[in-house]
Enzyme design. Structure first.
Site, PDB file in Angstrom:
ATOM      1  N   SER A  33       0.875  -1.175   0.000  1.00 33.00           N
ATOM      2  CA  SER A  33       0.000   0.000   0.000  1.00 33.00           C
ATOM      3  C   SER A  33       0.907   1.218   0.000  1.00 33.00           C
ATOM      4  CB  SER A  33      -0.853  -0.015   1.266  1.00 33.00           C
ATOM      5  OG  SER A  33      -1.481   1.237   1.471  1.00 33.00           O
ATOM      6  N   TYR A  77      -2.165  -1.474  10.638  1.00 31.39           N
ATOM      7  CA  TYR A  77      -2.151  -1.507   9.175  1.00 31.39           C
ATOM      8  C   TYR A  77      -0.825  -1.020   8.580  1.00 31.39           C
ATOM      9  CZ  TYR A  77      -3.906  -1.409   4.408  1.00 31.39           C
ATOM     10  OH  TYR A  77      -4.074  -1.649   3.062  1.00 31.39           O
TER      11      TYR A  77
END
Ligand SMILES: *[C@@H]1O[C@H](CO)[C@@H](O)[C@H](O)[C@H]1NC(C)=O
Length: 338
Positions: A182, A194
Site C-alpha cells: 500500500s 495496518y
C-alpha cells in the site's frame, strides 16, 4: 517550432537551451525504452496457474475474474463459502476456488495440497498475496496489543506463511509473486497495525526478491493509493473506532475531549469520500502486468493519488507528511489547552 499565441512555449524554451535539451532527450529515450520493455509479454496463459488470496471481494475478486477472462488457470482463495460461490457463478468452469484462512497454517497447507494436485509437474506460475484487513484504525493509545496482532497476523504473518509454503511450487515454474502492499507501506497516515503490516510486506518482499532472483522467481510489490474496497469501508472503520472509544478509561477520554471521536470520523468520512477511487481495475492492471510481462516491475504505484501525491510525499522528510496528516486530523483537547 513556433509557439501558438497564448501557448506556454515550454518546449521552445527547453529546446533552445543545450542542457535542458539533453535532459529532455534522455527522459524521452528512457520513457520509450520503458514502454518497449513493458510491452514484452509471456505467452501460454492457458498453461499457467495463478493462486490469488482474498478473492471474496475487492482487488482479489476483480483480478480472479479478469485473469479467468484472459484464459489463465485461476485458483481463487476465499475466506467465506459465500464469496467462493458468488465468484464461481461469475466465472468460467476453469476457475477453481478454495477456502483459505491465511492466519491458519493448516488451512494454508490444505490449499497448497490442492494446488499441487492441479498444477502437477508445471508448478505454480503466479502467487498473488492480496488478502488483507485494515481495522482497528485510530490513535495508538486507544489500542491494546491484540488490536495490532489482529492486523499483523493477516497482512504480514499470513502473507509470509502463504509465501513460504508455496515457494517450492513457484520455483518449479520459475514463477511470479505479487504482494499487495500500500502507499501506507511508505507513509504512516493512520495509527494501528495496518501501516506496520504494510511496511513489513515491503521489507519481506524486498528480501524475497533478492533471494528468489537466483531461481528465476520474480517478485513485484503493488502500492495502491485509496480505493473503494472493504478495507477502506468507512462504516466498518467508524464502527470499530466507536468500539475502541467506548472501552477507553475516562482519563484518556478526557485527554482527547468529548467531540474528538465525532470530529475524527467526520474528517475520515469526508477525506475517504474524496480520495477513494471506484476504479479497482487500476490496481488489477498492475497485478496483471506483474504476472504477464516478460520484465515485471519491482514496484507498481496504482492510482493517480499514489503516483502523483503519496509516493512523491514519501520521499520527502518525515515532518512534511506529519504536517499534512496533523493539519487534516483534529487535535486532542489536551493539546488545544496547552
Ligand atoms: C482463522 O484462523 C484463526 C486461527 O486458527 C482463527 O482464530 C480465526 O477465527 C479464523 N478466522 C475465520 C474467519 O475463520
Amino acid at each position: 517550432m513556433g509557439s501558438t499565441e497564448g501557448g506556454c512555449g515550454c518546449l521552445e524554451v527547453i529546446l533552445s537551451h543545450p542542457t535542458l535539451s539533453f535532459i529532455f532527450l534522455l527522459t524521452a529515450v528512457a520513457a520509450v525504452r520503458r514502454y518497449i520493455r513493458d510491452s514484452h509479454k509471456v505467452d501460454g496463459f492457458r498453461d499457467k496457474h495463478v493462486f490469488i488470496t482474498g478473492c471474496d471481494t475487492g482487488f482479489g475478486n476483480l483480478l480472479a475474474r479478469q485473469l479467468d477472462g484472459k484464459g489463465f488457470q485461476v485458483i481463487a482463495a476465499c475466506l467465506t463459502e459465500k464469496g467462493a460461490t458468488n465468484l464461481r457463478a461469475e466465472t468460467s468452469p476453469r476457475l477453481k476456488t478454495v477456502l483459505l484462512n491465511v492466519t491458519d497454517s493448516e488451512s494454508i497447507r490444505k490449499a497448497v495440497e490442492f494446488v499441487r494436485g492441479e498444477v502437477k509437474e508445471r508448478g505454480l506460475w503466479g502467487l498473488v498475496n492480496n488478502a488483507g484487513r485494515a481495522t482497528p484504525i485510530g490513535p495508538t493509545d486507544w489500542m491494546d496489543l491484540e488490536d495490532f496482532t489482529k492486523v499483523l497476523d493477516v497482512n504480514l504473518i499470513g502473507l509470509i506463511d502463504v509465501t513460504l509454503q508455496f515457494i517450492p511450487l513457484l520455483k518449479k515454474a520459475r514463477g511470479r509473486v505479487v504482494n499487495v502492499a500500500s502507499i501506507l507501506g511508505r507513509l504512516n497516515l493512520v495509527g494501528g497495525g495496518y501501516c506496520p503490516s504494510k511496511w513489513g510486506v515491503e521489507a519481506f518482499s524486498d528480501s524475497l526478491r533478492k533471494d528468489m532472483s537466483h531461481f528465476g522467481v520474480k517478485v513485484s510489490i503493488i502500492e495502491p493509493g485509496f480505493f473503494k474496497t472493504a478495507v477502506t469501508s468507512v462504516d466498518v472503520i467508524n464502527a470499530d473506532m466507536r468500539r475502541l472509544w467506548t472501552r477507553l478509561p475516562q482519563n484518556i477520554k478526557n485527554s482527547y475531549g468529548v467531540t474528538y471521536l465525532d470530529d475524527y470520523m467526520k474528517v475520515q468520512d469526508f477525506s475517504m469520500g474524496i480520495l477513494c477511487s471506484a476504479d479497482l481495475s487500476k490496481v488489477t492492471r498492475c497485478m496483471e502486468h506483474a504476472l504477464t510481462a516478460r520484465f515485471p516491475r519491482t514496484r507498481y504505484g496504482a492510482g493517480w493519488d499514489a503516483k502523483l501525491f503519496w509516493i512523491p510525499l514519501s520521499y520527502l522528510p518525515s515532518f512534511v507528511a506529519d504536517f499534512v496528516v496533523n493539519t487534516l486530523l483534529p487535535s486532542p483537547q489536551e493539546a488545544k489547552n496547552k
